[in-house]
Design an enzyme around this catalytic site. Structure first.
Site, PDB file in Angstrom:
ATOM      1  N   SER A 254       0.852  -1.186   0.000  1.00  0.00           N
ATOM      2  CA  SER A 254       0.000   0.000   0.000  1.00  0.00           C
ATOM      3  C   SER A 254       0.883   1.229   0.000  1.00  0.00           C
ATOM      4  CB  SER A 254      -0.892  -0.006   1.234  1.00  0.00           C
ATOM      5  OG  SER A 254      -0.082   0.213   2.368  1.00  0.00           O
ATOM      6  N   LYS A 255       0.211   2.368   0.012  1.00  0.00           N
ATOM      7  CA  LYS A 255       0.924   3.644  -0.072  1.00  0.00           C
ATOM      8  C   LYS A 255       2.058   3.755   0.933  1.00  0.00           C
ATOM      9  CE  LYS A 255      -2.767   6.565  -1.374  1.00  0.00           C
ATOM     10  NZ  LYS A 255      -3.809   7.145  -0.598  1.00  0.00           N
ATOM     11  N   ARG A 256       1.823   3.198   2.126  1.00  0.00           N
ATOM     12  CA  ARG A 256       2.865   3.433   3.124  1.00  0.00           C
ATOM     13  C   ARG A 256       4.156   2.660   2.819  1.00  0.00           C
ATOM     14  NH1 ARG A 256       2.807  -0.648   6.790  1.00  0.00           N
ATOM     15  NH2 ARG A 256       1.150  -2.063   6.156  1.00  0.00           N
ATOM     16  N   HIS A 257       4.109   1.753   1.844  1.00  0.00           N
ATOM     17  CA  HIS A 257       5.347   1.082   1.429  1.00  0.00           C
ATOM     18  C   HIS A 257       6.101   1.891   0.376  1.00  0.00           C
ATOM     19  CE1 HIS A 257       2.984  -2.477   2.880  1.00  0.00           C
ATOM     20  NE2 HIS A 257       4.123  -2.633   3.520  1.00  0.00           N
ATOM     21  N   GLY A 258       5.556   3.043   0.010  1.00  0.00           N
ATOM     22  CA  GLY A 258       6.229   3.853  -1.015  1.00  0.00           C
ATOM     23  C   GLY A 258       5.350   3.964  -2.242  1.00  0.00           C
TER      24      GLY A 258
END
Ligand code: GLU
Length: 487
Positions: A254-258
């Site tokens: 998801s977004k928090r992985h980049g």
């Protein structure tokens, strides 16, 4: 003889092209190529609230950018169009009518509140919430009454009871579902628009799709779709559900992985062939040790048998490694075209200057391309060519300038640079060689102080090229500045 294979990618235009979507598109494309089949792309836009034209355009643009082209579908046309669900609304009608006429679907007048109420009761009894079938057998009077109340019905599919539904999955083997776990589900919403699970079956059937390759997140939809295939008397296609892509912490990417979207990688200066190579390895594995493949090589090698059912982990270091490899091999003119916007954005030059100084910039890109993995990083490496003032980057660099021999060595360098007409890379090499000969200084003691004086850095691109690209004036100015201020 076996039927010609036909596969499809059917994105919903509800966002940009996700890495997972791009991989699904790629696997479909490769499958078609490898089997000598056809690849179709259509747009599933029945979710009106979330679909947008912009998203559709970006998805198409990103697919083309990756080099994934299709034989039939959106943009290219074909005999089974139109290729947007919302333009196919009329085509679905007769199949809905057929299900209604045969008692395999029915109108449901339950309101959202009533459905929520039913769910609450089921949850309280520890049951999995599903539609109770309340409207399955309404009498004509009940229907009239609901109509009088102004209720707008949905159409639900009547799920057969006590039936095992087996998905023969090419990647996961047989996956069994129990129809009793599936409540009668909506196939047409109250606004008359069919839902994905229904439209997808009709579209895949009418478009002659033989194998459905898509993400694992759709596996739970598949038994519903199989029920619709069977109810309509359609042949069920083959299925292959590709595993999720996880972040490095093994949770769903998801977004928090980049960055999760293809355009984000394009904007950072990744090359499409590297993304394709990397995506192919997210779940599929080649036979040998080699991992660097072009799209056309992949077209010959891909096989669904070598797609694993284990989740694929998105390893950014691997992507960077692969991209770096392609950067090193890319045609230098193309790479320069791609690099210039980053150099301009960093404020080092204007677009006009970039045109005028093109040959020099090409040399900068060539000299530094060993040092970065994606083009956004180039600015850190080419700044030595543009910045007016150079300072040692750290203590190690400072220390190099404090060595006793540095001043005389720099003076000698200045003299020699002054005496040549043009500072070609070969000339620089000769100069440094002659300094070594005349002074006996060599290796690190020779190169590092010079590099620090001219670039501020202890390490970097090929020193002969760096000095040559800087040119006589900059080299002399920097030597003067160093001698006056930094020793
Ligand atoms: N429209 C679906 C999605 O974007 C694709 C479903 C399918 O491939 O059947 O997830």
């Amino acid at each position: 003889m076996n039927k010609i294979e036909k596969v499809r990618f059917a994105p919903s235009p509800t966002g940009y092209l996700h890495i997972g979507g791009a991989r699904t598109a790629l696997f479909n494309y490769l499958y078609a190529k490898k089997t000598g089949g056809k690849f179709l792309v259509r747009i599933e836009d029945t979710d009106l609230a979330r679909s947008s034209k912009e998203s559709e355009e970006v998805i198409i643009k990103d697919l083309h950018w990756l080099g994934i082209n299709w034989d039939e579908g959106i943009e290219v046309g074909g005999e089974n169009g139109p290729y947007r669900s919302m333009e196919r609304i009329n085509l679905y009608d007769k199949f809905i009518k057929k299900l209604l006429d045969e008692g395999k679907a029915y109108y449901c007048y339950c309101s959202e509140e009533e459905i929520e109420e039913q769910r609450k009761i089921q949850r309280a009894k520890n049951e999995v919430p599903k539609y109770t079938g309340k409207c399955r057998n309404l009498t004509q009077e009940q229907i009239e009454e609901y109509k009088k109340q102004g209720r707008k019905p949905v159409i639900r599919f009547k799920v057969p009871e006590g039936k095992k539904i087996v998905v023969h999955d090419q990647i996961r083997g047989d996956v069994e579902f129990d129809s009793d776990g599936i409540g009668d589900f909506i196939i047409v919403k109250s606004d008359g628009i069919p839902v994905y699970n229904f439209a997808v079956v009709v579209d895949d059937y009418l478009m002659g799709i033989t194998t459905v390759i898509r993400g694992e997140e759709h596996l739970s939809n598949t038994p519903r779709q199989i029920l619709i295939y069977e109810a309509l008397g359609f042949e069920v296609p083959k299925f292959a559900h590709v595993s999720l892509i996880l972040g490095e912490d093994r949770s769903k990417m998801s977004k928090r992985h980049g960055s999760t979207h293809v355009d984000q990688y394009r904007n950072k200066g990744y090359l499409p062939e590297a993304i394709v190579n990397f995506l192919a390895l997210l779940g599929w594995s080649p036979e040998g040790e080699e991992e660097i493949f072009s799209l056309s090589e992949l077209e010959k090698m891909f096989s669904i048998d070598r797609v694993t059912k284990n989740p694929a982990v998105f390893d950014i270091n691997k992507l960077n490694y692969i991209n770096g490899k392609y950067i090193r091999e890319a045609d230098i003119s193309r790479l320069t075209d791609l690099a210039i916007p980053f150099i301009v954005k960093a404020g080092f030059i204007t677009e006009e200057e970039a045109v005028k100084k093109r040959p020099l910039i090409e040399r900068m890109v060539n000299a530094t391309r060993e040092k970065f993995d994606y083009l956004e990083q180039i600015t850190e490496h080419v700044k030595v060519f543009f910045e007016e003032e150079i300072e040692p980057e750290n203590e190690e660099a400072q220390a190099m300038l404090k060595l006793e021999h540095v001043k005389d060595m720099l003076l000698l360098l200045k003299e020699k640079v002054n005496s040549v007409d043009e500072l070609s890379s070969k000339e620089v090499k000769n100069i440094l060689k002659s300094i070594q000969k005349e002074t006996g200084i060599k290796g690190k003691n020779l190169f590092m102080p010079i590099r620090v004086a001219l670039s501020g850095q202890c390490h970097g691109a090929d020193i002969y090229e760096v000095i040559s690209i800087l040119g006589k004036d900059k080299v002399i100015n920097r030597i003067n500045y160093t001698i006056e201020n930094l020793l």
